[in-house]
Enzyme design. Structure first.
Site, PDB file in Angstrom:
ATOM      1  N   SER A   1      -9.765   1.465   2.664  1.00  0.00           N
ATOM      2  CA  SER A   1      -8.919   2.248   1.797  1.00  0.00           C
ATOM      3  C   SER A   1      -7.830   1.469   1.071  1.00  0.00           C
ATOM      4  O   SER A   1      -7.244   1.988   0.113  1.00  0.00           O
ATOM      5  CB  SER A   1      -8.259   3.366   2.612  1.00  0.00           C
TER       6      SER A   1
ATOM      7  N   LYS B   1       0.856  -1.183   0.000  1.00  0.00           N
ATOM      8  CA  LYS B   1       0.000   0.000   0.000  1.00  0.00           C
ATOM      9  C   LYS B   1       0.896   1.238   0.000  1.00  0.00           C
ATOM     10  O   LYS B   1       1.913   1.278   0.698  1.00  0.00           O
ATOM     11  CB  LYS B   1      -0.884  -0.027   1.247  1.00  0.00           C
TER      12      LYS B   1
ATOM     13  N   SER C   1      -9.887  -0.885   6.890  1.00  0.00           N
ATOM     14  CA  SER C   1      -9.315  -0.721   5.549  1.00  0.00           C
ATOM     15  C   SER C   1      -8.578  -1.927   4.975  1.00  0.00           C
ATOM     16  O   SER C   1      -8.224  -1.906   3.796  1.00  0.00           O
ATOM     17  CB  SER C   1      -8.372   0.478   5.529  1.00  0.00           C
TER      18      SER C   1
HETATM   19  N1  GLN Z   1     -13.087   3.783   6.114  1.00  0.00           N
HETATM   20  C1  GLN Z   1     -12.560   4.214   7.379  1.00  0.00           C
HETATM   21  C2  GLN Z   1     -12.191   5.681   7.300  1.00  0.00           C
HETATM   22  O1  GLN Z   1     -12.443   6.246   6.304  1.00  0.00           O
HETATM   23  C3  GLN Z   1     -11.385   3.379   7.756  1.00  0.00           C
HETATM   24  C4  GLN Z   1     -10.183   3.698   6.983  1.00  0.00           C
HETATM   25  C5  GLN Z   1      -9.010   2.873   7.373  1.00  0.00           C
HETATM   26  O2  GLN Z   1      -9.129   1.832   8.000  1.00  0.00           O
HETATM   27  N2  GLN Z   1      -7.837   3.352   7.007  1.00  0.00           N
HETATM   28  O3  GLN Z   1     -11.684   6.253   8.205  1.00  0.00           O
END
Ligand code: GLN
Length: 494
Positions: free
Chosen positions: A157, A82, A181
């Site tokens: 994400s 990532k 994410s």
């Molecule tokens: N979707 C969640 C957010 O937008 C979690 C994102 C993540 O785990 N990095 O904060």
């Protein structure tokens, strides 16, 4: 040759074949790079493909094998990272314009551990800007497409990592999980995604979003491969003050062990808010565990449903502080002006996307004098209540079973209301608030024949029991519910 051919047997088997000299790391790297070149214009899993470095690393593995040395447990296995993990000399963008042109002077600890284990790093994957989002649409580089239906999102994400594994472009990838994410895109892409116990994997070199919640973890097509990758990246690191001390027990062998005798609680509160197929997968997963000898029972933990509200105060608060460092001086982008304050403001206005700005404003607001107690402190109290509720549940159960995501992959552009997007993480956030591990295992095909994951949650350092249950779910899962899958669907060719 099919995308998955060199690693059809999985990442662990591929490493063994290369170690024995039956397969060459160079050939595997070449196939992977070719597959990425063929598929990524459409899917856009990658922000950058590091072909030359990958081939060099692969050659070094082949040389070591030929000389009779063991390059390590991930001998020659291609891995994608990532793009919020620092890679020395290779751009690390977090899919944000504000980091344009920045090359980290060091490797994240997980990256050095991968190199030491013989892995071949092939590139940096797309994400929601600074990991804020659930669809990978909030990327300054445009969205990643879900290979199961290219008109749909891969989740987020860590959508680029999940989609790359799902499409068979790489056998392994790393993501980060602050509120879901890793697990949510894993569920939407039909792959395994695991968030380890907070502190089990060093965060040194992970670009910080919300430091009390962030964890790095593996993606793979099989539970055993995810466990093998976790073994490589886990373990104490003096460079991360929140890193746990102590030895990491062997994890991969747990995957094949029977779950007989384990006590499993089904989080009934979550089933109500999941789509019929997502709830049904949990029920069928529970039945499979009963058949395998586990003791399964429903459990009510209504406190967990308040996790989302607490998270959207705590995570933005921490993010507003962490992202203060992007000031036009130290990293990446600078928009010049006559004085420093205007330069800071112009740089941040141009460099951050809408969702990141929303989070910074929300976080700054809840931390400000007069609102701190009502919002931030209150959210911390809710966090404590959630931890207490988990503690009570884990007096009765070894692991908990829940849906990973409330729905299957949704169409690109379908969720324009931020709150609607935030609801994607309803079932994953509580584990982050508590610092607990959790894993999503591809289990069934749901609405529109799209993959559905089942989530296994465990208390801190409960990875061994969690992996036993995950392995049992995998053995009971519908074989067509996981990747690799050839990219297809309404979005293909667009
Ligand atoms: N979707 C969640 C957010 O937008 C979690 C994102 C993540 O785990 N990095 O904060």
């Amino acid at each position: 040759m099919s995308a998955a051919a060199p690693f059809a047997g999985g990442a662990v088997a591929l490493a063994a074949a290369i170690r024995r000299g039956e397969e060459s790391a160079r050939r595997v790297a070449e196939v992977v790079l070719e597959e990425i070149a063929g598929a990524d214009d459409l899917l856009h899993c990658f922000n950058a493909v590091t072909s030359e470095e990958a081939l060099r690393a692969a050659d070094a593995v082949d040389v070591a094998v030929a000389a009779g040395r063991d390059p390590g447990p991930l001998c020659g296995v291609p891995v994608a990272l990532k793009d919020n993990l620092c890679t020395r000399g290779v751009p690390t963008t977090c899919s944000s314009r504000i980091l344009e042109g920045w090359r980290p002077p060091y490797d994240a600890t997980v990256v050095s551990r991968l190199r030491k284990a013989g892995a071949v790093i092939v590139g940096k994957t797309n994400l929601d800007e600074f990991a804020m989002g659930s669809s990978t649409e909030n990327s300054a580089n445009g969205p990643t497409r879900n290979p199961w239906d290219t008109s749909r999102v891969p989740g987020g994400s860590s959508g680029g990592s999940a989609a790359a594994v799902a499409a068979g472009l790489v056998p392994l990838a790393l993501g980060s999980d602050t509120g879901g994410s890793i697990r949510q895109p894993a569920s939407l892409c039909g792959v395994v995604g695991l968030k380890p116990t907070y502190g089990l994997v060093s965060r040194y070199g992970l670009v910080a979003f919300a430091s009390s919640l962030d964890q790095i973890g593996p993606f793979a097509l099989r539970v055993e491969d995810a466990a093998a990758l976790l073994e490589v990246i886990a373990g104490h690191d003096p460079a991360d003050s929140t890193s746990l001390a102590g030895e990491v027990p062997p994890l991969a062998p747990e995957v094949g062990r029977s779950p007989a005798g384990l006590r499993v609680g089904v989080v009934a509160d979550f089933l109500v808010d999941a789509s019929p197929a997502c709830a049904d997968a949990v029920r069928r997963g529970a039945d499979a565990l009963v058949a395998a000898g586990a003791a399964v029972e429903d459990v009510a933990i209504p406190e967990l449903l308040h996790g989302l509200s607490a998270y959207y105060l705590i995570a933005p608060a921490e993010a507003s502080s962490n992202l203060a460092r992007y000031d036009g001086v130290r990293y990446g982008l600078r928009v010049d002006a006559d004085d420093v304050a205007t330069m800071n403001a112009r740089t941040r206005s141009k460099g951050f996307g809408a969702e990141v700005k929303r989070r910074i404003m929300l976080g700054t607001y809840v931390l400000s004098a007069g609102y701190y107690d009502a919002y931030y402190a209150q959210a911390q109290r809710v966090r404590t209540l959630i931890m207490d509720a988990f503690r009570r549940a884990y007096e009765r159960f070894d692991v908990l079973l829940a849906p990973t995501s409330p729905s299957v992959a949704f169409p690109i552009g379908a969720k324009s209301d931020p709150l609607e997007m935030y609801l994607s993480d309803l079932f994953t956030i509580p584990s982050n608030l508590a610092g607990h591990p959790a894993v999503s295992v591809p289990f069934a095909l749901g609405e529109e024949n799209l993959p559905v994951g089942v989530q296994v949650l465990a208390p801190a350092l409960g990875e061994p029991a969690m992996l036993r249950v995950a392995g049992a779910l995998e053995r009971a899962a519908a074989p067509d519910a996981r990747g690799p899958v050839r990219p297809h669907g309404a979005g293909a060719g667009r």
